[in-house]
Design an enzyme around this catalytic site. Structure first.
Site, PDB file in Angstrom:
ATOM      1  N   ASP A 419     -25.095  33.500   5.293  1.00  0.00           N
ATOM      2  CA  ASP A 419     -24.688  33.176   3.923  1.00  0.00           C
ATOM      3  C   ASP A 419     -25.617  32.083   3.385  1.00  0.00           C
ATOM      4  O   ASP A 419     -26.412  31.494   4.134  1.00  0.00           O
ATOM      5  CB  ASP A 419     -23.236  32.682   3.976  1.00  0.00           C
ATOM      6  CG  ASP A 419     -22.621  32.454   2.603  1.00  0.00           C
ATOM      7  OD1 ASP A 419     -23.089  33.057   1.620  1.00  0.00           O
ATOM      8  OD2 ASP A 419     -21.656  31.653   2.529  1.00  0.00           O
ATOM      9  N   GLU A 422     -30.109  32.089  -0.129  1.00  0.00           N
ATOM     10  CA  GLU A 422     -30.969  32.391  -1.309  1.00  0.00           C
ATOM     11  C   GLU A 422     -32.252  31.575  -1.293  1.00  0.00           C
ATOM     12  O   GLU A 422     -33.254  32.083  -1.802  1.00  0.00           O
ATOM     13  CB  GLU A 422     -30.173  32.131  -2.602  1.00  0.00           C
ATOM     14  CG  GLU A 422     -29.041  33.121  -2.830  1.00  0.00           C
ATOM     15  CD  GLU A 422     -27.912  32.995  -1.819  1.00  0.00           C
ATOM     16  OE1 GLU A 422     -27.643  31.862  -1.378  1.00  0.00           O
ATOM     17  OE2 GLU A 422     -27.324  34.022  -1.464  1.00  0.00           O
ATOM     18  N   ASP A 509     -19.945  36.575  -4.305  1.00  0.00           N
ATOM     19  CA  ASP A 509     -18.659  36.038  -4.764  1.00  0.00           C
ATOM     20  C   ASP A 509     -18.163  36.711  -6.033  1.00  0.00           C
ATOM     21  O   ASP A 509     -18.215  36.159  -7.136  1.00  0.00           O
ATOM     22  CB  ASP A 509     -18.794  34.531  -4.975  1.00  0.00           C
ATOM     23  CG  ASP A 509     -19.127  33.808  -3.674  1.00  0.00           C
ATOM     24  OD1 ASP A 509     -18.950  34.418  -2.600  1.00  0.00           O
ATOM     25  OD2 ASP A 509     -19.568  32.656  -3.736  1.00  0.00           O
TER      26      ASP A 509
HETATM   27  O1  MIG Z   1     -20.385  27.898  -1.036  1.00  0.00           O
HETATM   28  O2  MIG Z   1     -18.629  30.120   3.510  1.00  0.00           O
HETATM   29  O3  MIG Z   1     -20.345  34.106  -0.604  1.00  0.00           O
HETATM   30  O4  MIG Z   1     -18.295  34.748   1.154  1.00  0.00           O
HETATM   31  O5  MIG Z   1     -16.636  32.662   2.036  1.00  0.00           O
HETATM   32  C1  MIG Z   1     -19.582  28.955  -0.628  1.00  0.00           C
HETATM   33  C2  MIG Z   1     -17.827  30.040   2.389  1.00  0.00           C
HETATM   34  C3  MIG Z   1     -20.066  29.489   0.692  1.00  0.00           C
HETATM   35  C4  MIG Z   1     -20.081  31.793  -0.078  1.00  0.00           C
HETATM   36  C5  MIG Z   1     -19.898  33.190   0.381  1.00  0.00           C
HETATM   37  C6  MIG Z   1     -18.460  33.438   0.715  1.00  0.00           C
HETATM   38  C7  MIG Z   1     -18.010  32.468   1.780  1.00  0.00           C
HETATM   39  C8  MIG Z   1     -18.243  31.038   1.318  1.00  0.00           C
HETATM   40  N1  MIG Z   1     -19.645  30.863   0.964  1.00  0.00           N
END
Ligand code: MIG
Length: 829
Positions: A419, A422, A509
């Site tokens: 995650d 980016e 999200d």
């Molecule tokens: O700043 O890890 O898209 O699926 O639950 C949020 C917490 C960070 C974004 C992800 C989401 C995840 C969440 N993450």
């Protein structure tokens, strides 16, 4: 930075790069050809502006166009393209005074000299695409931006572009590629998390495609500014794109074959990753995870995977556990395995700056972290606080990070979720309000350097869009080294073209609204035709607010079971529960049946993943992908195809209990529930009560389903049923193997070819097998859909079958097969 962001964010678009549309002043034309140097596969051109172009074929129907503004080509290097796939082919090059022509067996490329302008034709001499005479190729010497324009017919439609919250076709749209953390994005928010600068153009049944292999911030104006042309460009680098002419057929299938030939395909995932997966932010402590697992089994709702989000870690330090919450992870994982669950945990790129923390110390000592422009270790804030970030464009950093997974593979963790790659960073506190979705401070500064494999070291400006993909690569390659006999499962949020070689993706999200449910279909279908077969949206919606109703969740689940990646995930505090049983007993019953349907179709879905690996065809397909000659399919976005044979028409509007369905022309379709037969080329109203997902099987198809199981380990013993949609001849295939590992690459698989033919006496079903997978299941029954009368007789290899059941209401005939393998079945009228 508050931990939970409660309200949807105001979306202000920061389209800095698209100002390129407006600021024409500094643009300069590439100019006229002043010298031509032929090469075996094409030619190189020197241009009056000082630029240089290289135009060649890499396959008979794939042209490669490069224009270097300063006259010097960058090293021949790409993160998208598997280098060994770029084999030059030989072409016939003819030079004339005003033009150069390059011919292959599959296409003809004419390069006009004054100014440089290309026109490409297919093997039949039909125009594929031509440069806009007004602005074929241009540069901005001040900023380094590059741009090209092509002419477009008024009704040409465009698909692909990876992950875009836009309608099915992207004609008349502008889009930017710059990976962004876009919490609670909405329809039209652009860009999102992924950059796949690839699109397919479709016009009057003929397709072509362009892949713009430029990792800088890129943009596409698909006839919005001027319907007569489209333009794409980048903030830096070269004009470097491939044109896929689609072969003789000019077909979407050929294009995906050629595009994935170039950028790679997804190897077969482990079968468990095709099951239902349950996630939330976050399940903890251990007792709650165990309770979740127990509840699935007690309620007999099938599930294969449980996810742990960031709260399992010790202060969000990657590759650690919060031992208070999870005292003995390995034991927990073993116990879950016994119940048939696998565990996936999240791993973010940010490594907490902490001298007491082994991962940070190693990263610093190894020099694996990104440096700021001044040479110091680059730091930014994310969940753990101040963090350093591996430079995933450095092979040494990737190898190091990949090896860190050993801790978790030793514990028995099955898969990993990358995650925030980016890469996303938190804004400094004083900038935190208002929360601007595309604030440039939400990622690394553009001037931080990256290794670029040591081949093309450059700044974040060039490598931002590949950072996430290279993180997924580090994970995938690490897992392959750690567990050579297991197929890795990786899920990533950020991506660039070619990511399918390493990872599945999800659409980030999203929000629990009906519109987001509706959006998930064009988003996921377009990801599929962008070369990414394994994609899904968080079922039920993710963002904190609003909460989904039972109806929204149930309809979302129905729509999602025939999408490739099926995961329920949500954020939220104690008041937000989004498990399949969270909406009361009636919805629990509906949701169980919906997930069971997914599991029944796993043998078919698995076959589609194998097909992707062989041909590049997506698992989830827009209707036009199979029916490019039916223009009525071009804009449909509330229906999709699962493979070639299953037409899915989910309900995506609140309160709807029936809906219109368009049946693509050229085939007949049989309703799964009623056996009703629909003629292609027609639109019909079908019933869709709350507990029914409308879907249809193509007449002539034969596909394998299985008895519902609680998880994929149970598949071995689940009887297979061959479902046959009567009404036309055809050939189908069922693929089986061990569901994990690589023995299938040495022949340990079973391919069953099923041939249907309509004969005078009735229906003939013939089987042929190839491969040597001893544990393959043979169908123990056949179900024929869309039958109006009971048969006179059913013969299996000449012997009469007694166990035949005809369900008049459902127009369905069920035939129990003998245990011994059968090669031919005759059903006489
Ligand atoms: O700043 O890890 O898209 O699926 O639950 C949020 C917490 C960070 C974004 C992800 C989401 C995840 C969440 N993450």
């Amino acid at each position: 930075m508050p931990k939970r962001r409660r309200f949807p964010i105001v979306c202000l678009l920061f389209l800095a790069a698209t100002s390129a549309f407006d600021v024409r002043g500094a643009w300069r034309a590439a100019g006229d050809v002043v010298a031509v140097e032929p090469r075996p596969d094409g030619a190189t051109f020197r241009l009056s502006s000082g630029a240089r172009a290289a135009i060649a074929f890499i396959a008979p129907d794939v042209a490669h166009v490069r224009v270097a503004p300063k006259g010097e080509f960058e090293p021949d290097f790409s993160y998208a393209v598997e280098t060994e796939k770029r084999i030059a082919i030989s072409a016939q090059v003819n030079r004339f005074d005003d033009r150069t022509e390059i011919n292959t067996m599959g296409a003809r490329l004419v390069i006009f000299h004054r100014p440089l302008r290309t026109v490409i034709y297919d093997a039949q001499g039909r125009l594929v695409v031509e440069d806009d005479p007004a602005r074929p190729f241009s540069f901005d010497p001040e900023t380094g931006a590059v741009e090209t324009s092509k002419l477009r017919p008024a009704t040409e439609t465009y698909y692909g572009f990876g992950e875009k919250a836009l309608p099915m076709s992207r004609h008349g749209q502008t889009m930017v590629m710059w990976n962004y953390d876009t919490y609670a994005y909405d329809r039209n928010t652009d860009p999102l998390y992924k950059s796949i600068p690839f699109f397919i153009a479709l016009h009057q049944g003929r397709a072509y495609a362009i892949f713009f292999d430029n990792t800088h911030r890129t943009y596409f104006d698909m006839g919005k500014t001027d319907p007569a042309r489209y333009t794409f460009g980048a903030a830096g680098g070269e004009i470097n794109y491939y044109v896929f002419t689609g072969g003789k057929e000019r077909s979407p299938h050929n294009i995906l074959r050629d595009y994935t030939e170039l950028t790679g395909r997804m190897p077969l995932p482990p079968i468990w990753a095709l099951g239902f997966q349950q996630s939330r932010w976050s399940y903890y402590p251990e007792a709650r995870v165990r309770d979740l697992a127990r509840t699935f089994r007690e309620k007999r709702i099938p599930c294969d995977v449980i996810y742990l989000d960031i709260d399992y870690m010790d202060g969000y330090r990657v590759f650690t556990w919060d031992r208070g919450r999870f005292p003995d992870p390995a034991k927990m994982i073993r116990d879950l395995r016994v119940q048939g669950f696998r565990l996936v945990v999240i791993i973010d790129p940010g490594v907490k700056v902490d001298d007491q923390y082994e991962v940070y110390r190693q990263g610093r000592a190894g020099g694996y972290f990104v440096r700021a422009a001044d040479g110091s270790e680059f730091h930014a804030r994310v969940w753990p606080g101040t963090c350093a970030f591996p430079d995933f464009t450095d092979p040494k950093a990737r190898a190091w990070f990949g090896a860190l997974y050993k801790k978790h593979t030793d514990e028995g963790i099955a898969g990993f979720w990358n995650d925030m790659n980016e890469p996303a960073t938190f804004l400094p506190d004083d900038l935190a309000e208002p929360r601007i979705m595309h604030h440039p401070g939400k990622t690394f500064p553009l001037d931080v350097p990256h290794a670029g494999e040591g081949v093309l070291p450059d700044t974040h400006r060039r490598y931002h869009n590949v950072y996430g993909m290279q993180m997924a690569r580090a994970t995938f390659e690490g897992l392959k080294r750690l567990r050579p006999d297991a197929r890795p499962f990786v899920l990533t949020r950020a991506a660039y073209a070619g990511v399918q070689r390493y990872s599945a993706v999800w659409t980030g999200d999203n929000v629990s609204t009906w519109d987001h449910l509706a959006l998930s279909i064009p988003m996921l279908a377009n990801l599929g035709v962008s070369g990414i077969p394994f994609a899904g949206a968080d079922v039920g919606g993710f963002a904190d607010y609003p909460l989904p109703t039972g109806e929204l969740y149930a309809r979302w689940l129905q729509a999602a079971i025939f999408t490739p990646f099926l995961r329920g995930h949500s954020s939220g505090g104690p008041t937000r529960n989004q498990e399949p049983w969270a909406f009361g007993p009636e919805f629990e019953r509906i949701n169980r049946a919906t997930i069971e349907l997914r599991y029944r179709f796993l043998p078919y879905i698995y076959t589609l993943f194998r097909e992707h690996e062989e041909t590049g065809a997506p698992v989830m397909r827009p209707l036009w992908f199979e029916y490019p000659n039916d223009v009525r399919t071009y804009l449909i976005e509330d229906q999709f195809l699962l493979g070639r044979d299953v037409l899915v028409a989910p309900v995506v509007r609140e309160g709807e209990r029936r809906r219109r369905v368009y049946f693509p022309a050229g085939d007949e379709w049989i309703d799964w529930w009623t056996g009703a037969r629909y003629r292609g080329g027609s639109e019909m109203m079908v019933e869709a009560p709350l507990d029914r997902l409308p879907f249809f099987v193509r007449a002539g198809a034969a596909l394998a389903v299985q008895a519902p199981v609680q998880h994929t380990d149970e598949m071995k013993n689940a009887p297979l049923t061959l479902v046959v949609a009567a009404g036309a001849g055809g050939e189908s295939r069922i693929y089986q193997d061990e569901g994990d590992g690589y023995a299938y690459r040495n022949g340990r698989y079973l391919n069953t070819i099923v041939r249907l033919s309509e004969e005078q006496f009735g229906l003939r079903i013939a089987f042929a097998h190839a491969g040597e997978y001893k544990d393959a299941r043979l169908p123990s029954a056949i179900e024929i859909l869309g039958v109006s009368d009971p048969p006179r007789e059913v013969l299996a290899d000449g012997r009469k079958i007694e166990r035949v059941e005809f369900d008049k209401a459902a127009h369905r005939l069920r035939v129990e097969l003998p245990a011994a393998p059968v090669t031919e079945i005759l059903i006489t009228r």
